[in-house]
Design a protein around this motif. Structure first.
Motif, PDB file in Angstrom:
ATOM      1  N   LYS A 256      79.520  42.941  74.217  1.00  0.00           N
ATOM      2  CA  LYS A 256      79.211  41.795  75.080  1.00  0.00           C
ATOM      3  C   LYS A 256      77.759  41.834  75.545  1.00  0.00           C
ATOM      4  CE  LYS A 256      83.934  41.012  76.725  1.00  0.00           C
ATOM      5  NZ  LYS A 256      84.855  41.022  77.890  1.00  0.00           N
ATOM      6  N   THR A 257      77.249  43.037  75.833  1.00  0.00           N
ATOM      7  CA  THR A 257      75.850  43.156  76.240  1.00  0.00           C
ATOM      8  C   THR A 257      74.916  42.771  75.098  1.00  0.00           C
ATOM      9  OG1 THR A 257      76.359  44.898  77.835  1.00  0.00           O
ATOM     10  CG2 THR A 257      74.083  44.759  77.061  1.00  0.00           C
ATOM     11  N   LEU A 258      75.237  43.203  73.896  1.00  0.00           N
ATOM     12  CA  LEU A 258      74.425  42.832  72.739  1.00  0.00           C
ATOM     13  C   LEU A 258      74.450  41.325  72.523  1.00  0.00           C
ATOM     14  CD1 LEU A 258      75.416  45.705  70.267  1.00  0.00           C
ATOM     15  CD2 LEU A 258      73.306  45.505  71.585  1.00  0.00           C
ATOM     16  N   GLU A 259      75.610  40.699  72.745  1.00  0.00           N
ATOM     17  CA  GLU A 259      75.715  39.240  72.643  1.00  0.00           C
ATOM     18  C   GLU A 259      74.835  38.562  73.690  1.00  0.00           C
ATOM     19  OE1 GLU A 259      79.883  37.561  70.829  1.00  0.00           O
ATOM     20  OE2 GLU A 259      79.883  38.244  72.909  1.00  0.00           O
ATOM     21  N   LYS A 260      74.869  39.081  74.896  1.00  0.00           N
ATOM     22  CA  LYS A 260      74.092  38.504  75.994  1.00  0.00           C
ATOM     23  C   LYS A 260      72.611  38.459  75.647  1.00  0.00           C
ATOM     24  CE  LYS A 260      72.703  39.479  80.770  1.00  0.00           C
ATOM     25  NZ  LYS A 260      72.850  40.404  81.909  1.00  0.00           N
ATOM     26  N   PHE A 261      72.120  39.492  74.963  1.00  0.00           N
ATOM     27  CA  PHE A 261      70.708  39.550  74.599  1.00  0.00           C
ATOM     28  C   PHE A 261      70.452  38.979  73.204  1.00  0.00           C
ATOM     29  CE2 PHE A 261      70.581  42.154  78.294  1.00  0.00           C
ATOM     30  CZ  PHE A 261      69.286  42.038  78.775  1.00  0.00           C
ATOM     31  N   GLU A 262      71.415  38.219  72.725  1.00  0.00           N
ATOM     32  CA  GLU A 262      71.268  37.441  71.485  1.00  0.00           C
ATOM     33  C   GLU A 262      70.949  38.297  70.273  1.00  0.00           C
ATOM     34  OE1 GLU A 262      68.326  34.559  72.543  1.00  0.00           O
ATOM     35  OE2 GLU A 262      69.743  33.324  73.677  1.00  0.00           O
ATOM     36  N   PHE A 263      71.536  39.493  70.224  1.00  0.00           N
ATOM     37  CA  PHE A 263      71.446  40.274  69.003  1.00  0.00           C
ATOM     38  C   PHE A 263      72.223  39.557  67.894  1.00  0.00           C
ATOM     39  CE2 PHE A 263      70.118  43.499  71.921  1.00  0.00           C
ATOM     40  CZ  PHE A 263      69.375  44.412  71.178  1.00  0.00           C
ATOM     41  N   PRO A 264      71.718  39.574  66.666  1.00  0.00           N
ATOM     42  CA  PRO A 264      72.412  38.884  65.562  1.00  0.00           C
ATOM     43  C   PRO A 264      73.635  39.671  65.098  1.00  0.00           C
ATOM     44  CG  PRO A 264      70.446  39.988  64.742  1.00  0.00           C
ATOM     45  CD  PRO A 264      70.434  40.172  66.231  1.00  0.00           C
ATOM     46  N   LEU A 265      74.777  39.368  65.669  1.00  0.00           N
ATOM     47  CA  LEU A 265      76.005  40.092  65.351  1.00  0.00           C
ATOM     48  C   LEU A 265      76.739  39.451  64.184  1.00  0.00           C
ATOM     49  CD1 LEU A 265      77.400  40.738  68.957  1.00  0.00           C
ATOM     50  CD2 LEU A 265      76.182  42.350  67.489  1.00  0.00           C
ATOM     51  N   GLY A 266      77.398  40.276  63.398  1.00  0.00           N
ATOM     52  CA  GLY A 266      78.257  39.820  62.315  1.00  0.00           C
ATOM     53  C   GLY A 266      79.468  40.730  62.226  1.00  0.00           C
ATOM     54  N   ARG A 267      80.357  40.442  61.266  1.00  0.00           N
ATOM     55  CA  ARG A 267      81.564  41.249  61.086  1.00  0.00           C
ATOM     56  C   ARG A 267      81.556  41.868  59.697  1.00  0.00           C
ATOM     57  NH1 ARG A 267      84.634  42.802  65.224  1.00  0.00           N
ATOM     58  NH2 ARG A 267      86.695  42.303  64.367  1.00  0.00           N
ATOM     59  N   LEU A 268      81.835  43.158  59.640  1.00  0.00           N
ATOM     60  CA  LEU A 268      82.001  43.881  58.383  1.00  0.00           C
ATOM     61  C   LEU A 268      83.349  44.579  58.413  1.00  0.00           C
ATOM     62  CD1 LEU A 268      78.487  45.577  57.951  1.00  0.00           C
ATOM     63  CD2 LEU A 268      79.304  43.475  56.870  1.00  0.00           C
ATOM     64  N   LYS A 269      83.820  44.966  57.234  1.00  0.00           N
ATOM     65  CA  LYS A 269      85.073  45.724  57.179  1.00  0.00           C
ATOM     66  C   LYS A 269      84.920  46.905  56.239  1.00  0.00           C
ATOM     67  CE  LYS A 269      87.669  43.663  53.316  1.00  0.00           C
ATOM     68  NZ  LYS A 269      88.098  44.881  52.627  1.00  0.00           N
ATOM     69  N   THR A 270      85.778  47.863  56.439  1.00  0.00           N
ATOM     70  CA  THR A 270      85.890  48.982  55.515  1.00  0.00           C
ATOM     71  C   THR A 270      87.343  49.410  55.513  1.00  0.00           C
ATOM     72  OG1 THR A 270      84.955  51.127  54.872  1.00  0.00           O
ATOM     73  CG2 THR A 270      85.398  50.798  57.208  1.00  0.00           C
ATOM     74  N   GLY A 271      87.719  50.252  54.579  1.00  0.00           N
ATOM     75  CA  GLY A 271      89.115  50.669  54.493  1.00  0.00           C
ATOM     76  C   GLY A 271      89.235  52.115  54.058  1.00  0.00           C
ATOM     77  N   THR A 272      90.352  52.698  54.391  1.00  0.00           N
ATOM     78  CA  THR A 272      90.639  54.064  53.963  1.00  0.00           C
ATOM     79  C   THR A 272      92.005  54.067  53.285  1.00  0.00           C
ATOM     80  OG1 THR A 272      90.657  56.382  54.687  1.00  0.00           O
ATOM     81  CG2 THR A 272      91.729  54.792  56.139  1.00  0.00           C
ATOM     82  N   PRO A 273      92.169  54.784  52.177  1.00  0.00           N
ATOM     83  CA  PRO A 273      93.441  54.744  51.455  1.00  0.00           C
ATOM     84  C   PRO A 273      94.517  55.577  52.136  1.00  0.00           C
ATOM     85  CG  PRO A 273      91.964  56.267  50.377  1.00  0.00           C
ATOM     86  CD  PRO A 273      91.175  55.626  51.483  1.00  0.00           C
ATOM     87  N   ALA A 274      95.728  55.433  51.644  1.00  0.00           N
ATOM     88  CA  ALA A 274      96.830  56.273  52.125  1.00  0.00           C
ATOM     89  C   ALA A 274      96.527  57.733  51.816  1.00  0.00           C
ATOM     90  CB  ALA A 274      98.127  55.858  51.440  1.00  0.00           C
ATOM     91  N   ARG A 275      97.026  58.630  52.649  1.00  0.00           N
ATOM     92  CA  ARG A 275      96.976  60.057  52.328  1.00  0.00           C
ATOM     93  C   ARG A 275      98.341  60.433  51.773  1.00  0.00           C
ATOM     94  NH1 ARG A 275      92.786  58.225  54.221  1.00  0.00           N
ATOM     95  NH2 ARG A 275      91.144  59.517  55.172  1.00  0.00           N
TER      96      ARG A 275
END
Length: 755
Positions: A256-275
């Motif tokens: 929320k603080t980063l949003e307040k200062f207008e940092f360019p936010l985006g969404r990324l994903k990653t995954g981990t397989p079953a053990r």
């Protein structure tokens, strides 16, 4: 803040807080790979550092793949080691249980050391470094704090960039041009809107406390507004604890603080397989992948001492194995597509790593393939848990089991823990960060790791060491009343760390960034074998390297390498003599008759294809035993392993490096040239380009080379290739026009004569 004697075993590693406010020079948020390197680097510069993490017992956790290094990534680990970092040889070689040098059959510039880690040994070694080693419990001021950082405290006012009082031209003697350029960019980014003055934390007892500091390094990994996904289930969290269904909570306040200062936010994903349970795998049905022995370690000191990592010496190495998907696997993967999560990014598809895709993405993108490799990697010496590398995919647990059981050797496999995905916020570094990894809007705030859009332990640690070094140097100097020091910046021609950070802050990224050797235009000189020669002295000058043995090893290696190359340059034989004593084919085969009486120096012979340094040294030693040698050429034996690879590579690449410099100089002059708009970016026209590069060039359609250089994912060699293509096409069109004009003149002349 709470201190637990279960974790804190030295009085210097922890202190009890007498009030609700305590003070440090630097606070590092997060105990992952970026956070550990940032805290250690800041402490080595002389700053008073607090590493704040939700759980001290998860410091140094390998959250996903239990391996380190690889193509490009192995170079980063070697560079981290050269700068005195933790992840390098110190930790990775303590926990390595399976080693391979990737690309061994290719040139030394692209060979990548990789090792399988014992997850428990790696985490234990990292925690030991902070809690029990003399370096961080006695020599440096580093405190571990178990708490959750809720927010940063700011002095919100428009502030000029902190001035560097030293004259840069006088302070960078011997520094490469690319480094100076990056340093200048870091020092001239304008005004800050606020300045860091501390952090607010929540203790495990749910008490809010304040910690004042001059700099904060945020290394939240996948925790920044993290959401975990398994099938259609979504729940808040940064990751699951190992061997547990318990979830570590996400970081919301910082986002929320980063949003307040207008940092360019985006969404990324990653995954981990079953053990999976190794006791339920039919190992005999799989292809064995044994470890190399002796191994190529990450530690420059181990190599210099001619020592092998501890698990090699103990003979406690493991085998990995290879399985493979098939038509039945692919059918199941696509049949249950509807059970996969809906993500926030990319219209619900999620924005995951291009070069470490889920099994679903592999099958979807490459329907023509009959199978994909899966490497079965044991997670340690004292566990039966196995990591099926290449099989991530957050299907419901029963579907994950069906998919795995369709594969060779896994027909009766049992899942210990299902795989899952995590989607999280990141800051696009192109507009938000400088080359020091300090943020442009907030002075004293640094970012490192996955929050900057990268993927991988190695990329995170590399950023951590740069962010921590700069935070520690600047905040520490301010606390001591000293003038602001020069920024610690690594140029593109100095190291892969420099390539990584320059790519991030000049091009940004719209997908998880992974390091490859192809991203480095100076890769001929940025080899894994010479990382210490490139960076250790710089680390010493900037306060990151204190180990006298490391410095002595560097100086000894430099002397031995220079001495050996000088002797190779001074020793010469006739070509026919080289052929008689060595190999006729290596010396040119049937062509030898034309040049048999000419002389070649030993380094000229080494530079020939297929000739090894060992071949040449054997000839030199044989000649030396037969006749009197002078001091300039006399060898005291073959090159020791501590310098062999570097000497051979330096000689073989000496001419290529000069051409590399010429190519890059031509490219820099060409930045203003226009790119013809009628170019079609297809495989038939550009066979050497990767699909990703063709896709991005087709989409962006750059009009100039300067514009093309800003496209994320396009490496410098691609731009040089494109430049040569345009130049060649332009010359061909000029020749065609000249022919047409000449034909027109000839036709007119013939018409005049006939008339």
């Amino acid at each position: 803040l709470r201190s637990s004697h279960r974790f804190f075993r030295s009085t210097h590693a922890v202190r009890k807080f007498a009030s609700r406010t305590d003070s440090f020079d630097v606070v590092v948020v997060g105990g992952g790979h970026a956070g550990c390197e940032a805290a250690a680097a800041a402490a080595r510069t002389g700053a008073r550092v607090a590493l704040v993490t939700q759980r001290i017992d998860t410091i140094g956790e390998l959250s996903c793949n239990p391996s380190m290094g690889g193509i490009g990534k192995g170079h980063l680990v070697k560079e981290i080691d050269a700068l005195g970092g933790l992840q390098g040889g110190g930790i990775a070689d303590e926990a390595g249980i399976h080693y391979r040098l990737l690309n061994r059959r290719k040139g030394p510039a692209v060979r990548g050391p990789r090792a399988q880690m014992d997850r428990t040994q790696y985490k234990s070694a990292m925690q030991h470094a902070f809690l029990e080693s003399e370096e961080y419990t006695k020599l440096h001021d580093l405190t571990l704090v178990e708490a959750s950082v809720e927010d940063v405290m700011l002095e919100e006012t428009v502030l000029p960039t902190q001035s560097i009082t030293k004259d840069l031209t006088e302070s960078t003697e011997g520094v490469t041009a690319s480094t100076v350029k990056a340093m200048e960019a870091a020092m001239k980014h304008g005004q800050h809107r606020a300045r860091i003055r501390g952090v607010v934390v929540m203790t495990p007892e749910k008490e809010r406390r304040e910690i004042s500091c001059g700099a904060v390094v945020i290394t939240t990994g996948t925790f920044l507004r993290g959401v975990l996904m398994l099938g259609k289930d979504r729940y808040s969290g940064g990751r699951h604890l190992r061997d547990s269904e318990e979830v570590e909570p996400p970081s919301i306040g910082l986002a929320k603080t980063l949003e307040k200062f207008e940092f360019p936010l985006g969404r990324l994903k990653t995954g981990t397989p079953a053990r999976v349970d190794g006791k339920t795998i039919d190992w005999d049905a799989c292809i064995i992948q044994p470890s190399e022995n002796p191994v190529s370690s990450f530690s420059h000191l181990l190599q210099f001492r001619n020592e092998q990592p501890i698990n090699v010496r103990r003979n406690t190495m493991i085998n990995c194995y290879q399985s493979r998907t098939n038509a039945e696997t692919h059918k199941l993967v696509m049949e249950y597509e509807h059970t996969l999560p809906t993500y926030d990014g990319m219209g619900g598809d999620g924005n995951g790593p291009r070069y470490c895709p889920s099994i679903y993405k592999k099958v979807q993108r490459f329907p023509e393939r009959t199978g994909h490799n899966c490497f079965l990697e044991p997670e340690g010496l004292d566990t039966d848990i196995v990591y099926p590398n290449g099989m991530s995919g957050p299907y419901p647990p029963d579907i994950q089991l069906k998919i795995l059981r369709s594969m060779t050797g896994l027909s009766e496999v049992e899942i210990v823990r299902p795989g899952y995905d995590v989607e999280y916020d990141f800051v696009n570094p192109q507009t938000a960060l400088t080359h020091t990894l300090e943020t442009k809007p907030i002075a004293g705030l640094y970012l490192a790791g996955q929050i900057c859009g990268t993927t991988g332990y190695e990329e995170a640690a590399a950023q951590g060491i740069v962010a921590g070094a700069n935070a520690g140097r600047i905040a520490g100097a301010a606390a001591r009343g000293e003038e602001t020091p020069l920024p610690f910046v690594i140029g593109r021609d100095e190291g892969y760390i420099g390539v990584l950070i320059d790519d991030l802050v000049t091009k940004g990224t719209n997908e998880p960034y992974r390091m490859f050797t192809s991203r480095a235009e100076y890769r001929m000189s940025l080899r894994a074998d010479n990382a210490d020669l490139r960076l250790t002295r710089k680390g010493f000058e900037f306060g990151l390297v204190h180990d006298q043995e490391r410095l002595q090893a560097l100086e000894t290696r430099e002397y031995m390498i220079d001495d050996r190359i000088a002797k190779l340059k001074h020793f010469s034989l006739k070509v026919q003599d080289w052929a008689d004593r060595g190999s006729r084919e290596l010396m040119g085969g049937a062509q030898i008759g034309k040049h048999g009486s000419q002389k070649k120096t030993a380094d000229e012979v080494v530079s020939m294809p297929h000739v090894t340094l060992k071949d040449v040294e054997n000839v030199m030693i044989a000649v030396q035993s037969e006749q009197q040698s002078d001091e300039e050429t006399e060898l005291d034996g073959p090159s020791p392993s501590s310098i062999y690879d570097t000497v051979e590579a330096a000689i073989k690449y000496q001419f290529y490096e000069k051409r590399q410099q010429r190519d890059m100089a031509s490219w820099r002059r060409a930045q203003g040239l226009r790119i013809p708009p009628d170019i079609t970016y297809v495989r038939s026209e550009f066979p050497a380009l990767r699909s990703e590069e063709l896709e991005k060039l087709s989409r962006v359609q750059p009009t100039t080379f300067a514009e093309a250089s800003q496209i994320s994912g396009l490496n410098p060699h691609t731009l040089v290739y494109l430049y040569n293509y345009v130049e060649r096409r332009s010359k061909e069109r000029d020749r065609s026009r000249r022919r047409e004009n000449q034909n027109l003149v000839n036709n007119r002349k013939q018409a005049t004569e006939s008339g």
